[in-house]
Scaffold this motif. Sequence first.
Motif: not given
Length: 656
Positions: A309-314, A547-549
Amino acid sequence: MTNLTGNRRDSDGVRRQVVDIIASRTLYHESYLLPDSHFEAELGIDSVILESILASVREKFSLVAPLPSGLTTIDDLVRAVEHAADRDLASDAATPAVSAPPVPSAPSPSERDAALLETVVTTTMRHTQYQRGQLAPGADFESELGIDSVVLASIVADAARELGLPPSLAATVTASTLHELVEALRPHYEDTRYENTPYEDTHDDGTRPVDQAPAGHRTSPAGAVPGEPGAEDMSTAWDGRSMKDFVEERDGDLFAKTRGFGRYLRRRKAERLYWYGMPLHSRSSNRAVIFDELEGREREFLMFASNNYLGLANHPKVIEAICDATQRYGATHTGSRFIGGTNMLHKELERRLAAFKQRPACIVYPGGYAANIGAISALVKSYDTVVVDKLNHMSIVDGARLSGGTRRIYQHNDMADLERILKRSDEGPGGKLIVADGVFSMHGDICDLPEIVRLAKEHGARVMIDDAHSTGVLGRRGSGTAEHFGLKGEVDLELGTMSKTLAGMGGFVVGEEEVVEYLRFYSNSYVFAANIPAGVAAGLIASIDVIESEPGRITKLWRNIRLLHSQLTDAGFDLENTASAILPLVIGDERKALEMGRAVRARGLYCQTVVFPGVPLGDARLRVSVTSEHTPEDLETAAGIFVEAGREVGLLPSAR
């Protein structure tokens, strides 16, 4: 096998054997299986388990006459077994020793009407938990009976199937009362032919030969694919079965069911309708390269089937953290959390997750499924009650079954039904746990957490919310459902998966420290399972950092959600009550949904086509997942593809 024919039938013996079968299928102690126990609302027995119970009962008592639909209690089932045995006995006494099977005559109009009404009523009972006396023919489905359009579609589809009508009627029949529904089905029912002879032959997978199929339901042999024998009618025939038809196939060879399903699966693939498990040859971002195994080539798709959902995998920081930790600690520890499988990264991950969710403590499981199974079965015992939403994820359903506690199901997001069930559970000897998805994975809507919390306090129940699709999506900080509703600290346990927004693997539960420590020692899926690799833990910590930054990722995600949601609803699609990154395109009919999925993929977009067992029969849909990585151009293109595909398969009117 037990035979009930003759004058020596023992009614108490019948009941004991029926209870034994139910106990063996559900793991309940017999003392909990009371005569008036409702299969679904009180025992948590869903349609799949009930079919298994009924099949065992038919085999146990050598029943020839079919058991009626709409059985809701143990007493109902016992009476049905006795009645079916009586009919078998009467049939045996009246049948000559040697005779050809009689050709059934067409039912009279009054018999047809009675059969139609009975089917509609019993189907409604099965889907709503109402008793027969509560279903007045003129009662309004929505305002008086609380039956929404989704449940009504399931009722129509099931009734049509039992009457030998196309389940696709669910998409066209409209009615606001039982009386109107009967009237709407009557013209289709009266067209059904009754002069067919009994079926004397079947294929080895249980399907009837083409020349013996009922009129209007001609099919080629199951599994026929182009170029194979029996495929000549492939272009026009439709195999109307679903995966549900293979659940209870029985044969002396355990693998017989696999051969029947294999033929069915090959046909679905040949029709390009089943496209599950195709391998990616790239990262899963707003676009992805997938190897099309049917065409034997790579294809690039717009990707709307990812929970990233937030593109963090990449994200480069996440990938770097995984690589660095793997270099330092190795591929895995090959051990459980208790024995050789823990390092400081695992402890740091639990600390960070607890802080992110603003709760005192956290336990990390090998997977989200393991978290639900482990937490529920550790806390709920045979004398306790677990109350679950009807549309909860299967991991919650299995955790409740494994616990051995009393299972009760309330209608989806129906707080009046939840309150009724809690009141009936107040006199029980043990505790109560309410479990609900924060965001429902196939519908996208959010649980009514304020009411769940209020009712839990009123009735002394504990609450666990599964934030699998809420973490990183709901709340200003993305910490989930409790933050979304301003109820941090009011939910006893918050559960989540780390394979979606957090871009790793594993599951977790946060709550009070004493509860979490108890789970560590009593959750079998934690104690007796290997821990997640250290590299994965490092990547998860990095994901929390991002996520936090970078709060702008959540802002962008919601901008994308609102844009595509408005485009699809404006086009005329039914998105139910979604309020998350999951946009369901509700279709209902399984064939139409599969054809819609095929049409979408042909245009270069990949999303999930969801049929049974992902959703009940009659509730098929496409599931569209929006991420922060999608561009406005991606969303515009996607909306256009869905509209074109919808027109192609007849879901939307043609362009003027």
